[in-house]
Design a protein around this motif. Structure first.
Motif, PDB file in Angstrom:
ATOM      1  N   GLN A  46     -46.100  21.070  60.177  1.00 23.56           N
ATOM      2  CA  GLN A  46     -46.032  19.702  59.685  1.00 23.56           C
ATOM      3  C   GLN A  46     -45.323  19.701  58.337  1.00 23.56           C
ATOM      4  OE1 GLN A  46     -47.358  16.758  61.465  1.00 23.56           O
ATOM      5  NE2 GLN A  46     -47.104  18.379  62.981  1.00 23.56           N
ATOM      6  N   ASN A  47     -44.845  18.522  57.937  1.00 28.87           N
ATOM      7  CA  ASN A  47     -44.053  18.390  56.721  1.00 28.87           C
ATOM      8  C   ASN A  47     -44.967  18.109  55.523  1.00 28.87           C
ATOM      9  OD1 ASN A  47     -42.414  16.696  54.687  1.00 28.87           O
ATOM     10  ND2 ASN A  47     -40.833  17.585  56.000  1.00 28.87           N
ATOM     11  N   VAL A 150     -41.252  13.882  60.144  1.00 28.21           N
ATOM     12  CA  VAL A 150     -42.074  14.365  61.253  1.00 28.21           C
ATOM     13  C   VAL A 150     -41.424  14.004  62.591  1.00 28.21           C
ATOM     14  CG1 VAL A 150     -44.305  14.142  62.403  1.00 28.21           C
ATOM     15  CG2 VAL A 150     -44.199  14.254  59.927  1.00 28.21           C
ATOM     16  N   SER A 161     -44.505  21.036  67.620  1.00 26.07           N
ATOM     17  CA  SER A 161     -45.097  19.715  67.402  1.00 26.07           C
ATOM     18  C   SER A 161     -46.497  19.642  68.007  1.00 26.07           C
ATOM     19  CB  SER A 161     -44.200  18.623  68.006  1.00 26.07           C
ATOM     20  OG  SER A 161     -44.057  18.825  69.400  1.00 26.07           O
ATOM     21  N   TYR A 166     -50.820  13.226  68.065  1.00 26.20           N
ATOM     22  CA  TYR A 166     -50.181  11.940  67.781  1.00 26.20           C
ATOM     23  C   TYR A 166     -50.477  10.896  68.847  1.00 26.20           C
ATOM     24  CZ  TYR A 166     -47.921  13.814  63.700  1.00 26.20           C
ATOM     25  OH  TYR A 166     -47.703  14.348  62.453  1.00 26.20           O
TER      26      TYR A 166
END
Length: 218
Positions: A46-47, A150, A161, A166
């Motif tokens: 993840q960022n 993202v 991912s 999500y």
């Protein structure tokens, strides 16, 4: 009284929140647990900058929504969740990325803070919104922009991912949007925008499943 109306009925003992708002908030918060576990195990990426910006923007949206008497539970819990994700990324990530998107989103955060601090004292333009509503609008738009890193990673690197996470966020946001008692900005703008943003990330991230099926077939 139908079921949806019953679920939206404010509960005085819980600060006026309703069952849908609580359900959406709890679901969204619970999803941070598997995400943090996956980050710790380095099975997903993840960022860092994105979650840092999300945490700041969620905090601003939560405070402004609360002061406006709106549906504040979801952004409040997301703020706490972002702190947990940031901790995992800092402790376990091998690299930290920063691009023009993060720079632009940081600028949007500054705009939100300056607007928030000065709106009540001097309206710079004639807009029929309160200071709290303007902060909700600006911070939510910046939050949506902060989703771009993202989303880009999900498109270019679906193997790292987290599509199920999500998908869960999309459901939590949608439930929270349904919890709104009206279509006022403070009731549904944040949750509605978040639903669209996380749904786009899920659709891009779901390519991970397709790649896995292709690899197994070969």
């Amino acid at each position: 009284m139908d079921l949806l109306q019953f679920l939206r009925e404010p509960l005085a003992q819980l600060g006026g929140m309703n069952l849908l708002a609580i359900a959406g908030g709890l679901l969204g918060t619970m999803l941070f647990v598997p995400l943090c576990m996956s980050l710790w195990n380095r099975s997903v990426e993840q960022n860092l900058a994105t979650f840092a910006l999300w945490g700041v923007l969620d905090g601003m949206a939560a405070y402004s929504t609360f002061t406006a008497g709106g549906n504040y539970l979801l952004p409040t819990l997301y703020t706490l969740g972002s702190v947990a994700v940031i901790t995992c990324i800092v402790l376990r990530s091998r690299k930290i990325k920063w691009s023009w998107v993060e720079t632009f989103c940081s600028f949007m955060v500054v705009v939100c803070v300056v607007t928030w601090m000065n709106w009540e004292h001097q309206q710079l333009v004639s807009i029929p919104y309160s200071a709290e509503q303007m902060v909700i609008i600006l911070s939510t738009m910046a939050l949506a922009i902060a989703t771009l890193p993202v989303l880009t990673d999900a498109i270019t690197k679906p193997a790292t991912s987290a599509p199920l996470i999500y998908l869960g966020y999309t459901a939590a946001n949608a439930i929270s949007m349904m919890a709104g008692s009206s279509w006022a900005i403070e009731e549904r703008f944040y949750a509605g925008t978040s639903t669209i943003a996380t749904a786009l990330v899920f659709l891009a991230a779901s390519r991970r499943w397709q790649q896995r099926e292709t690899a197994l077939a070969n």
